[in-house]
Structure formats: structure tokens, C-alpha cells
Design a protein around this motif. Structure first.
Motif, PDB file in Angstrom:
ATOM      1  N   PRO A  65       0.824  -1.216   0.000  1.00  0.00           N
ATOM      2  CA  PRO A  65       0.000   0.000   0.000  1.00  0.00           C
ATOM      3  C   PRO A  65       0.856   1.263   0.000  1.00  0.00           C
ATOM      4  N   ARG A  66       0.377   2.265  -0.724  1.00  0.00           N
ATOM      5  CA  ARG A  66       1.049   3.574  -0.776  1.00  0.00           C
ATOM      6  C   ARG A  66       0.373   4.480   0.252  1.00  0.00           C
ATOM      7  N   LEU A  67       1.148   4.938   1.203  1.00  0.00           N
ATOM      8  CA  LEU A  67       0.631   5.740   2.302  1.00  0.00           C
ATOM      9  C   LEU A  67       1.161   7.166   2.208  1.00  0.00           C
ATOM     10  N   ARG A  68       0.253   8.129   2.286  1.00  0.00           N
ATOM     11  CA  ARG A  68       0.636   9.536   2.351  1.00  0.00           C
ATOM     12  C   ARG A  68       0.337  10.033   3.765  1.00  0.00           C
ATOM     13  N   ILE A  69       1.350  10.593   4.415  1.00  0.00           N
ATOM     14  CA  ILE A  69       1.186  11.138   5.762  1.00  0.00           C
ATOM     15  C   ILE A  69       1.305  12.655   5.682  1.00  0.00           C
ATOM     16  N   VAL A  70       0.276  13.322   6.156  1.00  0.00           N
ATOM     17  CA  VAL A  70       0.255  14.787   6.179  1.00  0.00           C
ATOM     18  C   VAL A  70       0.500  15.237   7.610  1.00  0.00           C
ATOM     19  N   ASN A  71       1.599  15.928   7.810  1.00  0.00           N
ATOM     20  CA  ASN A  71       1.916  16.429   9.137  1.00  0.00           C
ATOM     21  C   ASN A  71       1.353  17.835   9.314  1.00  0.00           C
ATOM     22  N   VAL A  72       0.545  17.991  10.348  1.00  0.00           N
ATOM     23  CA  VAL A  72       0.055  19.320  10.710  1.00  0.00           C
ATOM     24  C   VAL A  72       1.098  19.946  11.633  1.00  0.00           C
ATOM     25  N   PRO A  73       1.598  21.137  11.353  1.00  0.00           N
ATOM     26  CA  PRO A  73       2.666  21.725  12.164  1.00  0.00           C
ATOM     27  C   PRO A  73       2.392  21.608  13.660  1.00  0.00           C
ATOM     28  N   GLY A  74       3.428  21.152  14.379  1.00  0.00           N
ATOM     29  CA  GLY A  74       3.296  20.954  15.817  1.00  0.00           C
ATOM     30  C   GLY A  74       3.266  19.498  16.225  1.00  0.00           C
ATOM     31  N   ALA A  75       3.189  18.562  15.253  1.00  0.00           N
ATOM     32  CA  ALA A  75       3.105  17.132  15.575  1.00  0.00           C
ATOM     33  C   ALA A  75       4.234  16.348  14.906  1.00  0.00           C
ATOM     34  N   THR A  76       5.378  17.004  14.693  1.00  0.00           N
ATOM     35  CA  THR A  76       6.450  16.402  13.903  1.00  0.00           C
ATOM     36  C   THR A  76       6.990  15.125  14.538  1.00  0.00           C
ATOM     37  N   ALA A  77       7.208  15.113  15.848  1.00  0.00           N
ATOM     38  CA  ALA A  77       7.759  13.920  16.500  1.00  0.00           C
ATOM     39  C   ALA A  77       6.812  12.731  16.333  1.00  0.00           C
ATOM     40  N   THR A  78       5.524  12.966  16.499  1.00  0.00           N
ATOM     41  CA  THR A  78       4.542  11.894  16.318  1.00  0.00           C
ATOM     42  C   THR A  78       4.504  11.428  14.870  1.00  0.00           C
ATOM     43  N   MET A  79       4.599  12.353  13.933  1.00  0.00           N
ATOM     44  CA  MET A  79       4.598  11.984  12.516  1.00  0.00           C
ATOM     45  C   MET A  79       5.770  11.063  12.201  1.00  0.00           C
ATOM     46  N   HIS A  80       6.961  11.380  12.720  1.00  0.00           N
ATOM     47  CA  HIS A  80       8.127  10.531  12.461  1.00  0.00           C
ATOM     48  C   HIS A  80       7.945   9.145  13.072  1.00  0.00           C
ATOM     49  N   MET A  81       7.321   9.066  14.241  1.00  0.00           N
ATOM     50  CA  MET A  81       7.061   7.762  14.856  1.00  0.00           C
ATOM     51  C   MET A  81       6.154   6.920  13.963  1.00  0.00           C
ATOM     52  N   ILE A  82       5.049   7.514  13.503  1.00  0.00           N
ATOM     53  CA  ILE A  82       4.101   6.775  12.666  1.00  0.00           C
ATOM     54  C   ILE A  82       4.748   6.396  11.330  1.00  0.00           C
ATOM     55  N   ALA A  83       5.510   7.298  10.733  1.00  0.00           N
ATOM     56  CA  ALA A  83       6.174   6.990   9.453  1.00  0.00           C
ATOM     57  C   ALA A  83       7.145   5.835   9.616  1.00  0.00           C
ATOM     58  N   GLY A  84       7.892   5.808  10.727  1.00  0.00           N
ATOM     59  CA  GLY A  84       8.823   4.710  10.958  1.00  0.00           C
ATOM     60  C   GLY A  84       8.115   3.384  11.123  1.00  0.00           C
ATOM     61  N   ILE A  85       7.016   3.380  11.874  1.00  0.00           N
ATOM     62  CA  ILE A  85       6.232   2.150  12.054  1.00  0.00           C
ATOM     63  C   ILE A  85       5.675   1.677  10.709  1.00  0.00           C
ATOM     64  N   ALA A  86       5.195   2.613   9.902  1.00  0.00           N
ATOM     65  CA  ALA A  86       4.606   2.260   8.604  1.00  0.00           C
ATOM     66  C   ALA A  86       5.656   1.680   7.663  1.00  0.00           C
ATOM     67  N   ARG A  87       6.835   2.266   7.647  1.00  0.00           N
ATOM     68  CA  ARG A  87       7.896   1.731   6.771  1.00  0.00           C
ATOM     69  C   ARG A  87       8.307   0.333   7.211  1.00  0.00           C
ATOM     70  N   CYS A 130      -1.873   7.667  -3.871  1.00  0.00           N
ATOM     71  CA  CYS A 130      -1.820   6.925  -2.612  1.00  0.00           C
ATOM     72  C   CYS A 130      -3.068   6.065  -2.476  1.00  0.00           C
ATOM     73  N   ASP A 131      -2.967   5.072  -1.611  1.00  0.00           N
ATOM     74  CA  ASP A 131      -4.090   4.185  -1.316  1.00  0.00           C
ATOM     75  C   ASP A 131      -4.700   4.475   0.043  1.00  0.00           C
ATOM     76  N   LEU A 132      -3.990   5.263   0.839  1.00  0.00           N
ATOM     77  CA  LEU A 132      -4.422   5.550   2.201  1.00  0.00           C
ATOM     78  C   LEU A 132      -3.758   6.850   2.644  1.00  0.00           C
ATOM     79  N   ILE A 133      -4.503   7.687   3.356  1.00  0.00           N
ATOM     80  CA  ILE A 133      -3.951   8.948   3.867  1.00  0.00           C
ATOM     81  C   ILE A 133      -4.082   8.970   5.383  1.00  0.00           C
TER      82      ILE A 133
END
Length: 368
Positions: free
Chosen positions: A165-187, A215-218
Motif C-alpha cells: 500500500p502507498r501511504l501519504r502522511i500529512v503532518n500538521v505543524p506541531g506534531a512532527t515527532a509523532t509523525m516521524h514515529m508513525i512513518a517509521g512504524i509504517a515503513r 496513494c491508497d491511504l492517507i
């Protein structure tokens, strides 16, 4: 205007069913072996036997075991002619089924003598012993692991069929650390992950980043709460259909789910614990459906101490494995150290009040 969650939270099962409705598994694609690890195997080929024939597993003398019965240093067995010397990987000579070490044959005198017995298969790698004929190159519906890649490379393959699956992650400013955690888990889960950041925390900027073209999922991360600067749900409503905002899930209560066209969207809270809980409860089932993954493995162990839960809301417990039992680390609210120390997680349905100590619990592993 300050956003408000609905007074009646949407049950987790209801939100998940709406996300999964109409969602079909992706078509398999062929990826280079270097990119296939962690992806879900699909349409895997059947491998030919390897080795194709018997080969030497060590350097030494190639002989027939039946001809060596009784040979020893006290009773050397003379040979009519010197045996063949083979190196590891060489094809075994016809009629030979064992390889003896160099010092097991004395060729210093006028007669070649064998000083030890040999067993059939000693020092030999049998044809098909590494890869049996028609072995699949990976288990259909299961993640491609290092052993699968090893077999594929030995068999001469350079690509494998997978669903990714192709995943697009949109980071809303202020949640960068959480975004990196989720991106790492997804990879690590084998997804093809692309990340981007909204230019601002307002609805227009977030909506612009919700691009479904490739993408297939956002997932969005941050901005799904009830604060004045939380505009993700407004952005989702501008781009598609908001299914639910505010789930009967703890952690993860302020998550939202939507669809833009046919693409499912999960708005994860910016807090790491709430985002991870929503990932486990909502995103993993979507990934599994898109990947046509077989059911995830669960491990059953008794509960070391009781877990209390509130009826009417689904809660996720984090567990550590201690002395052949599941020890609860956190329920409903997760300190970061509990996330770091968790070995497994358990979804407690909204109809349950928890589990007594000693009850067998089937929990999902955090890392498979």
C-alpha cells in the motif's frame, strides 16, 4: 470557533466498518528484493530444487560409504586407485556419497589407504536439501522476511510479487515527532510511505496537502482535537466525507475518519499515545485489507494482574511479557515509557469491564 466533539462518540466498530466498506485488496506488484522486505507476499513463484544435484559441503576426498566399512587407522583400507578430491560446492562424482577429511586418506605410500569410515551424506549437501522442489518464494499473505529473500536470491530471483500500500502522511505543524514515529512504524510494516507538511495549521493549508492522486491511504497527524487551532476535520469536510470525529476509543478519542473519493483517511491525534492507539485500532485493519494479509499472529498468556475497563468505550492495554504471563503496563492512558516497554497490545471491546488476573489473554505483538 472552538470545535466540539459530538456528545455521543462513534463506536470503534462502526467507524472501522465504514472505512473498510468497499475497500478491496491491491493488485500485486513486482519489487526488487532490496525493496520487498516487510511487504506482504502475493503471487509468489514456486522455486526449483536447490542444489540441483548432490554437491560437496566441505573440501576432502569423495568416496562411497559402503566401500569404507571397517576402515580405521588400525586397519587401513587400501584402494585400487586414488579417490577424487573435491572442494566445497563441487558436484559429487558419480557413485560417491560422502566426503572424508584430508587426513582420513593416506596417499604418501605406494598404496592409497583410507583410515576412517564414512556415513552416507557425510560432507555432502543433497540435491534439494536447501530448497525443495516447488517451494514458494514467501508465504502468501504474510510479510516477506529475511529468510524468504535468502531463498529467492539463492534461486536466482531478483524480484518478488507483493502487495505494498502507498501511504501519504500529512503532518500538521506541531506534531512532527509523532509523525516521524508513525512513518517509521509504517515503513517497518512494508508500506510505501511519503510524508509532507501542511504549510499552516488552518483548514485551507491542510486541505491542500490531502492529495489522493498517488496513494491508497492517507493519514494526517495533529489538528484533530477540539482546540481553536485544530482544523483537520474542517479540511477533511472540504475535501471529502467525514465519517466520524470523536471515537469511543481510549487512547485515541479525538481521532477522525473520512473518505476522499474511495481513499480512506484517518486523522491521528498529535499526541504520540493517542496516535499510536488509533494506528493499532484503525489503520492496521486498513493496511491488512489492502495487503490481503492473513490474520495477524496473537500470543496467548495468562494475565499477571487484573485489567479494569469502562463499559461503553473500547480501550487498548499495553502489555509486557514477564515470566510467561502478560503484565499490564497501561490502560487507556499511556506514558511514553509504557509505549517503549510494551511487547504486545490488547483491544478491550466497549462491552467488557476488563479481565481478571489469571485469565488467558490473546494479545497482538507490537513487533512481529
Amino acid at each position: 470557533m472552538t470545535q466540539r466533539l459530538p456528545p455521543s462518540l462513534t463506536p470503534l466498530d462502526t467507524a472501522l466498518a465504514a472505512l473498510l466498506s468497499g475497500l478491496e485488496p491491491l493488485s500485486p506488484v513486482e519489487l526488487p528484493l532490496s525493496e520487498a522486505a516487510g511487504c506482504i507476499a502475493a503471487g509468489t513463484p514456486l522455486l526449483a530444487a536447490h542444489p540441483h544435484h548432490d554437491i560437496a559441503a566441505a573440501d576432502g576426498w569423495a568416496l562411497c560409504a559402503n566401500d569404507l566399512v571397517g576402515a580405521s587407522s588400525y586397519s587401513p583400507l587400501p584402494l585400487p586407485q586414488a579417490p577424487a578430491w573435491v572442494e566445497a560446492g563441487d558436484t559429487m562424482p558419480a557413485g560417491c556419497d560422502c566426503v572424508l577429511d584430508a587426513d582420513a586418506v593416506d596417499a604418501s605410500g605406494p598404496l592409497v589407504q583410507v583410515l576412517a569410515e564414512g556415513g552416507p551424506g557425510q560432507g555432502v549437501r543433497r540435491g534439494g536439501s536447501d530448497i525443495a522442489e516447488r517451494t514458494p518464494a514467501g508465504a502468501e499473505g504474510q510479510p516477506v522476511v529475511a529468510a524468504d529473500l535468502l531463498l529467492a536470491r539463492i534461486a536466482g530471483l531478483d524480484k518478488l510479487g507483493v502487495r505494498r500500500p502507498r501511504l501519504r502522511i500529512v503532518n500538521v505543524p506541531g506534531a512532527t515527532a509523532t509523525m516521524h514515529m508513525i512513518a517509521g512504524i509504517a515503513r517497518a510494516a512494508g508500506l510505501d510511505v511519503k510524508t509532507c507538511e501542511a504549510s499552516a495549521r488552518d483548514a485551507v493549508a491542510i486541505a491542500d496537502a490531502l492529495d489522493t492522486s498517488s496513494c491508497d491511504l492517507i493519514l494526517s497527524v495533529g489538528g484533530s482535537g477540539v482546540g481553536r487551532g485544530d482544523a483537520t476535520v474542517t479540511a477533511l469536510a472540504q475535501r471529502g466525507q467525514v465519517i466520524a470525529h470523536g471515537l469511543a476509543l481510549q487512547p485515541g478519542r479525538t481521532a477522525a475518519v473520512a473518505k476522499i473519493g474511495k481513499v480512506p483517511v484517518v486523522a491521528l491525534p498529535g499526541s504520540p499515545d493517542h496516535a499510536l492507539a488509533a494506528w493499532l485500532a484503525l489503520v492496521l485493519p486498513l493496511v491488512d485489507r489492502l495487503s490481503a494479509r492473513r490474520p495477524r499472529r496473537r500470543v496467548i498468556l495468562p494475565l499477571a494482574r487484573k485489567i479494569a475497563s469502562s463499559v461503553g468505550i473500547a480501550e487498548i492495554a499495553l502489555l509486557a511479557r514477564e515470566q510467561h504471563a502478560w503484565m499490564p503496563l497501561a490502560v487507556g492512558e499511556w506514558p511514553l515509557q509504557a509505549i517503549a516497554g510494551a511487547d504486545a497490545w490488547l483491544l478491550i471491546p466497549d462491552r467488557d469491564e476488563g479481565f481478571a488476573a489469571g485469565v488467558p489473554i490473546d494479545a497482538y505483538l507490537m513487533r512481529e
